[in-house]
Design a protein around this motif. Sequence first.
Motif, PDB file in Angstrom:
ATOM      1  N   THR A 134      62.254  33.905  20.320  1.00  0.00           N
ATOM      2  CA  THR A 134      63.643  33.302  20.022  1.00  0.00           C
ATOM      3  C   THR A 134      63.415  31.691  20.376  1.00  0.00           C
ATOM      4  OG1 THR A 134      64.501  33.654  22.112  1.00  0.00           O
ATOM      5  CG2 THR A 134      65.008  35.326  20.283  1.00  0.00           C
ATOM      6  N   SER A 135      64.127  30.875  19.608  1.00  0.00           N
ATOM      7  CA  SER A 135      64.086  29.438  20.059  1.00  0.00           C
ATOM      8  C   SER A 135      65.815  28.938  19.745  1.00  0.00           C
ATOM      9  CB  SER A 135      63.212  28.838  19.245  1.00  0.00           C
ATOM     10  OG  SER A 135      63.339  27.223  19.514  1.00  0.00           O
ATOM     11  N   ASP A 136      66.124  28.480  20.818  1.00  0.00           N
ATOM     12  CA  ASP A 136      67.628  28.022  20.675  1.00  0.00           C
ATOM     13  C   ASP A 136      67.774  26.890  20.285  1.00  0.00           C
ATOM     14  OD1 ASP A 136      68.463  27.934  24.179  1.00  0.00           O
ATOM     15  OD2 ASP A 136      66.693  27.151  23.175  1.00  0.00           O
TER      16      ASP A 136
ATOM     17  N   TYR B 216      59.053  28.652  21.434  1.00  0.00           N
ATOM     18  CA  TYR B 216      59.692  29.845  21.432  1.00  0.00           C
ATOM     19  C   TYR B 216      59.536  30.408  22.693  1.00  0.00           C
ATOM     20  CZ  TYR B 216      60.281  29.703  16.218  1.00  0.00           C
ATOM     21  OH  TYR B 216      60.855  29.123  14.973  1.00  0.00           O
TER      22      TYR B 216
ATOM     23  N   THR C 205      62.088  37.112  24.692  1.00  0.00           N
ATOM     24  CA  THR C 205      63.163  37.599  25.261  1.00  0.00           C
ATOM     25  C   THR C 205      63.200  39.078  25.339  1.00  0.00           C
ATOM     26  OG1 THR C 205      64.679  35.476  24.517  1.00  0.00           O
ATOM     27  CG2 THR C 205      65.564  37.743  24.682  1.00  0.00           C
TER      28      THR C 205
ATOM     29  N   VAL D 255      64.709  42.592  25.003  1.00  0.00           N
ATOM     30  CA  VAL D 255      65.979  43.260  24.782  1.00  0.00           C
ATOM     31  C   VAL D 255      66.140  44.690  25.113  1.00  0.00           C
ATOM     32  CG1 VAL D 255      67.514  44.057  22.500  1.00  0.00           C
ATOM     33  CG2 VAL D 255      65.830  42.232  22.363  1.00  0.00           C
TER      34      VAL D 255
ATOM     35  N   LEU E  61      71.378  37.360  18.420  1.00  0.00           N
ATOM     36  CA  LEU E  61      70.960  36.049  19.117  1.00  0.00           C
ATOM     37  C   LEU E  61      72.233  35.410  19.381  1.00  0.00           C
ATOM     38  CD1 LEU E  61      68.131  35.005  16.392  1.00  0.00           C
ATOM     39  CD2 LEU E  61      67.772  35.566  18.835  1.00  0.00           C
TER      40      LEU E  61
ATOM     41  N   ASN F 176      73.774  33.244  16.806  1.00  0.00           N
ATOM     42  CA  ASN F 176      74.553  34.107  15.605  1.00  0.00           C
ATOM     43  C   ASN F 176      75.937  34.412  16.056  1.00  0.00           C
ATOM     44  OD1 ASN F 176      72.469  34.077  13.971  1.00  0.00           O
ATOM     45  ND2 ASN F 176      71.516  36.023  14.391  1.00  0.00           N
TER      46      ASN F 176
END
Length: 308
Positions: A68-70, A105, A108, A110, A292, A295
């Motif tokens: 992921t990349s925020d 990136y 993460t 889960v 995410l 989101n």
Amino acid sequence: MGKQLLRLDLQTFAGENNNQPVRSYQKQFKELLQAVYKNQAYFSEFFGGGLEALDGVTHNKNAFSIKTSDIPVVIGTEYNKDPDVGFGEGTSKSTRFGQRQEIIYTDTDVPYTWEWVFHEGIDRHTVNNDLAATIADRSDLQAQAKVQMFDNHGGKFISEVADKSLTLAEITNDAVLKLFNDLSNAYVNMEAVGTKMAWVKPELYNAIVDHPITTSAKRSGANVDQNNILMFKGFLIKEVPETKFQTGEIAYTSITGVGKQFTGINTTRTIESEDFDGVAFQGAGKAGEFILPANKKAVIKVIDTPAG
């Protein structure tokens, strides 16, 4: 929603243990879970329309890892044509494309967050049915029960991750119209891309169907004669039982596909019992939900009583 129960071809379940102490049904149960989920899960659209299932998983605490990349996407508003930018005195120290942002990136993990299990016994002397047929029937019913469990957890998850709450104090024509106007404005202003959907309690669903603007002449996507609606103020509408909502909440809205629901099947098996003439039908697994962080902005819940 699909009112009819799905019945799969369960020939793969046929046959008794045939001198084998354990018979595994993990692959078949995985396929059954996924098929039932698509037809009976009320919140399936929130989770992309399907259940991600793995069979034969070990007791790992994490279901999977994602990258992921925020860092938000940055779009420049103007191409710089200054003669000393990218040229002349600024040849080696500047660019006409504006400031460059590095994209990185991160991995993460889960995790699974809850578990499920079942343990039943089938005695050849008392079941009053073919053993293989009974296993197939119980597998179908267990899949349906587990999907309902997934749905209950899914509704709670949506409520918990909602970034914003709106209040509908009373269900009147004016109040319902204002609610969906406010919801529409919220999604336009957040520049959300995708299909907007609202999962609503039956009383709100009926108010939408009966609303004055819900007519075929205005192309609302409704069929009042069949009490069926597809679209209202830009939202796909889905009627959901009251039990699927948290206390004091009447609707959830979101862009479809923003989350993921998953399960890992540790075991689904029959094993000959020493306590009776038959088999124990057993299953165990882990499950969870994920969205995410970015989101969450696309998830709004509607409460029918003021918070606090």
